[in-house]
Write an enzyme that holds these catalytic residues in place. Sequence first.
Site, PDB file in Angstrom:
ATOM      1  N   TYR A  79      -4.620   7.092  -6.887  1.00 43.31           N
ATOM      2  CA  TYR A  79      -5.868   7.839  -7.031  1.00 43.31           C
ATOM      3  C   TYR A  79      -5.685   9.248  -7.546  1.00 43.31           C
ATOM      4  O   TYR A  79      -6.629  10.042  -7.589  1.00 43.31           O
ATOM      5  CB  TYR A  79      -6.656   7.845  -5.716  1.00 43.31           C
ATOM      6  CG  TYR A  79      -5.980   8.399  -4.486  1.00 43.31           C
ATOM      7  CD1 TYR A  79      -6.051   9.743  -4.182  1.00 43.31           C
ATOM      8  CD2 TYR A  79      -5.337   7.548  -3.600  1.00 43.31           C
ATOM      9  CE1 TYR A  79      -5.460  10.243  -3.030  1.00 43.31           C
ATOM     10  CE2 TYR A  79      -4.761   8.034  -2.447  1.00 43.31           C
ATOM     11  CZ  TYR A  79      -4.824   9.389  -2.165  1.00 43.31           C
ATOM     12  OH  TYR A  79      -4.247   9.875  -1.019  1.00 43.31           O
ATOM     13  N   HIS A 117      -5.627  -0.996   6.513  1.00 45.65           N
ATOM     14  CA  HIS A 117      -5.642  -0.424   7.867  1.00 45.65           C
ATOM     15  C   HIS A 117      -6.442  -1.296   8.845  1.00 45.65           C
ATOM     16  O   HIS A 117      -5.863  -1.943   9.705  1.00 45.65           O
ATOM     17  CB  HIS A 117      -6.157   1.021   7.893  1.00 45.65           C
ATOM     18  CG  HIS A 117      -5.363   1.951   7.051  1.00 45.65           C
ATOM     19  ND1 HIS A 117      -3.998   2.102   7.192  1.00 45.65           N
ATOM     20  CD2 HIS A 117      -5.725   2.795   6.040  1.00 45.65           C
ATOM     21  CE1 HIS A 117      -3.564   2.986   6.321  1.00 45.65           C
ATOM     22  NE2 HIS A 117      -4.577   3.412   5.601  1.00 45.65           N
ATOM     23  N   ARG A 169      -5.085  15.631   6.284  1.00 51.14           N
ATOM     24  CA  ARG A 169      -5.673  15.435   4.963  1.00 51.14           C
ATOM     25  C   ARG A 169      -5.902  16.767   4.249  1.00 51.14           C
ATOM     26  O   ARG A 169      -5.683  16.878   3.039  1.00 51.14           O
ATOM     27  CB  ARG A 169      -6.991  14.648   5.078  1.00 51.14           C
ATOM     28  CG  ARG A 169      -7.499  14.146   3.743  1.00 51.14           C
ATOM     29  CD  ARG A 169      -8.741  13.313   3.897  1.00 51.14           C
ATOM     30  NE  ARG A 169      -9.907  14.098   4.229  1.00 51.14           N
ATOM     31  CZ  ARG A 169     -11.158  13.731   3.950  1.00 51.14           C
ATOM     32  NH1 ARG A 169     -11.382  12.570   3.356  1.00 51.14           N
ATOM     33  NH2 ARG A 169     -12.176  14.479   4.290  1.00 51.14           N
ATOM     34  N   HIS A 223       0.968   5.494  -1.467  1.00 52.49           N
ATOM     35  CA  HIS A 223       0.557   6.695  -2.195  1.00 52.49           C
ATOM     36  C   HIS A 223       1.854   7.445  -2.487  1.00 52.49           C
ATOM     37  O   HIS A 223       2.329   8.239  -1.668  1.00 52.49           O
ATOM     38  CB  HIS A 223      -0.372   7.573  -1.365  1.00 52.49           C
ATOM     39  CG  HIS A 223      -1.569   6.849  -0.809  1.00 52.49           C
ATOM     40  ND1 HIS A 223      -2.449   6.140  -1.595  1.00 52.49           N
ATOM     41  CD2 HIS A 223      -2.032   6.734   0.464  1.00 52.49           C
ATOM     42  CE1 HIS A 223      -3.399   5.624  -0.828  1.00 52.49           C
ATOM     43  NE2 HIS A 223      -3.169   5.967   0.415  1.00 52.49           N
ATOM     44  N   HIS A 245       0.842  -1.203   0.000  1.00 57.47           N
ATOM     45  CA  HIS A 245       0.000   0.000   0.000  1.00 57.47           C
ATOM     46  C   HIS A 245       0.872   1.245   0.000  1.00 57.47           C
ATOM     47  O   HIS A 245       1.559   1.535   0.979  1.00 57.47           O
ATOM     48  CB  HIS A 245      -0.926   0.013   1.215  1.00 57.47           C
ATOM     49  CG  HIS A 245      -1.971   1.087   1.158  1.00 57.47           C
ATOM     50  ND1 HIS A 245      -2.996   1.082   0.241  1.00 57.47           N
ATOM     51  CD2 HIS A 245      -2.149   2.214   1.896  1.00 57.47           C
ATOM     52  CE1 HIS A 245      -3.769   2.143   0.427  1.00 57.47           C
ATOM     53  NE2 HIS A 245      -3.265   2.855   1.427  1.00 57.47           N
ATOM     54  N   ARG A 274     -16.770   5.477   2.242  1.00 63.12           N
ATOM     55  CA  ARG A 274     -17.172   6.880   2.262  1.00 63.12           C
ATOM     56  C   ARG A 274     -17.189   7.490   0.865  1.00 63.12           C
ATOM     57  O   ARG A 274     -17.973   8.384   0.576  1.00 63.12           O
ATOM     58  CB  ARG A 274     -16.204   7.701   3.127  1.00 63.12           C
ATOM     59  CG  ARG A 274     -16.232   7.394   4.609  1.00 63.12           C
ATOM     60  CD  ARG A 274     -15.262   8.288   5.359  1.00 63.12           C
ATOM     61  NE  ARG A 274     -13.870   8.029   5.009  1.00 63.12           N
ATOM     62  CZ  ARG A 274     -13.116   8.798   4.234  1.00 63.12           C
ATOM     63  NH1 ARG A 274     -13.617   9.893   3.692  1.00 63.12           N
ATOM     64  NH2 ARG A 274     -11.851   8.480   3.986  1.00 63.12           N
ATOM     65  N   HIS A 304      -9.513   0.981   1.351  1.00 63.19           N
ATOM     66  CA  HIS A 304      -9.366   1.440   2.730  1.00 63.19           C
ATOM     67  C   HIS A 304     -10.589   0.982   3.529  1.00 63.19           C
ATOM     68  O   HIS A 304     -11.719   1.087   3.047  1.00 63.19           O
ATOM     69  CB  HIS A 304      -9.314   2.967   2.805  1.00 63.19           C
ATOM     70  CG  HIS A 304      -8.106   3.580   2.158  1.00 63.19           C
ATOM     71  ND1 HIS A 304      -8.193   4.487   1.136  1.00 63.19           N
ATOM     72  CD2 HIS A 304      -6.791   3.436   2.420  1.00 63.19           C
ATOM     73  CE1 HIS A 304      -6.981   4.888   0.795  1.00 63.19           C
ATOM     74  NE2 HIS A 304      -6.112   4.262   1.543  1.00 63.19           N
ATOM     75  N   ASP A 309       2.230   3.285   2.830  1.00 64.14           N
ATOM     76  CA  ASP A 309       1.137   4.261   2.777  1.00 64.14           C
ATOM     77  C   ASP A 309       1.606   5.667   2.423  1.00 64.14           C
ATOM     78  O   ASP A 309       1.904   5.961   1.269  1.00 64.14           O
ATOM     79  CB  ASP A 309       0.370   4.237   4.095  1.00 64.14           C
ATOM     80  CG  ASP A 309      -0.976   4.940   4.029  1.00 64.14           C
ATOM     81  OD1 ASP A 309      -1.302   5.508   2.972  1.00 64.14           O
ATOM     82  OD2 ASP A 309      -1.713   4.911   5.022  1.00 64.14           O
TER      83      ASP A 309
END
Length: 453
Positions: free
Chosen positions: A120, A267, A81, A56, A54, A210, A230, A318
């Site tokens: 993403y 996670h 974030r 990013h 995982h 979400r 996630h 991550d």
Amino acid sequence: MTVIHAKQALTPLGWQDNVAVHVDAAGRIAAVGPQDGAADCAVDLLLPAAVNLHSHAFQRAMSGLTEMRGPDPSDSFWTWRRLMYRYLDRLTPDDIEAIAAQVFLEMLEAGYAGVAEFHYLHHDVGGKAYGNPGELSERIVAAAEGVGIGLTLLPVLYQWGGCDARPLQGGQQRFGTTPEQYLRLHEAATRAVSAGPADYVIGAAPHSLRAVDEAGMSAVRRLGGPMHMHLAEQVAEVEEVLAHKGARPTQWLLDNHDVDARWCLIHCTQMTADETRALAATGAVAGLCPITESSLGDGIFNGVDYLGHQGRIGFGSDSNVHIAYFDELKTLEYSQRLRDRSRAALATAAQSTGRVLVEAAALGGAQAAGRAGGAIAAGQWADLVGVSTDNAWLCNRKGDTVLDSLVFGGHGQACVQDVWSAGRHVVKDGQHAKRAETAARFQSVVERLGQDI
């Protein structure tokens, strides 16, 4: 044929001494047996190399820039974030490729042979589509191929800003697609991966409960390859999903979707005991990122119960705030000890803590990446890490004890001497051949972006 000699090696049969591993021209292990004849490379200790399940990649450029208090009295994941979204407004395709190359090189030098990139970032600033929908997917593939790391590319579907289907705002707009747009983007990403090395894999990733609705989940489920998402990372996420869907995230997913070994749930730090055991029974991999989870204050994964019910785990970096394979393993174990006030929390009667973690990471990472690896065995990709034990940190220890010293001694990464990814000998004498040029390009990008985010 390349021949590697190891004084000791961890194989599916257990520990073996004086082993020869034969790697064919395609990058797969052709045979494992006793040493006989000359070797192309000799190592003290040979281990199956893990996949970083995982990542990013672009967030590596933010490392060290989010440690000040935000505007809220109590800083949190959500403050971090917002800073990340502001940072996104500055990244060009060239920047993204340069950052990813540095990230992937650091992973190789840390002992990872592959990466599952949870990708993403699809569009230009403000959500404007590129003329080529696969523009940024191609940049990720180019970065991976340039440094020789194995790649599982996971294009991410990201539809909404929350369970209430609120529109994406600010930096989120660079992620957003409808299910129809996502399928076109996935096709472009598939072409990019298909043009890469034979060990490259394409998968799919609905971002989270979400951010993806049922139409989106239906579209993604029709695609092949590994499926990553996630799940149950934050208390606020659990509360939001519970309020809108009537169940906690893990319970809702298991009740409404056929979760199996194809899935990797990232996670899972907010699960009840019942959810922990139910997820373990599916055969899915729990994708753990203990350094990032510590950095963001996510919570503690219930590793003791999950592994006690034969659950499968793997490890990822991550946010890439600190890329250190052995430290990820140690951080998980120490989190269990701190929570339970115990020691050797994940060890078994037959295997030490380091042995449990190293084998679980190799097998779980390969499964999550859809990659034929995770073991030093004929037919598998030659994803291997050669470790020097003739030093003051490992003192030529053997068996499970050497793994415990690697994981808990604090110098595991310094002992990594050689790394092969699908037979590509990408790290030699502890260093990647492209380290200097890759780092210079990365540093130039980060300095230009500046630190005021």
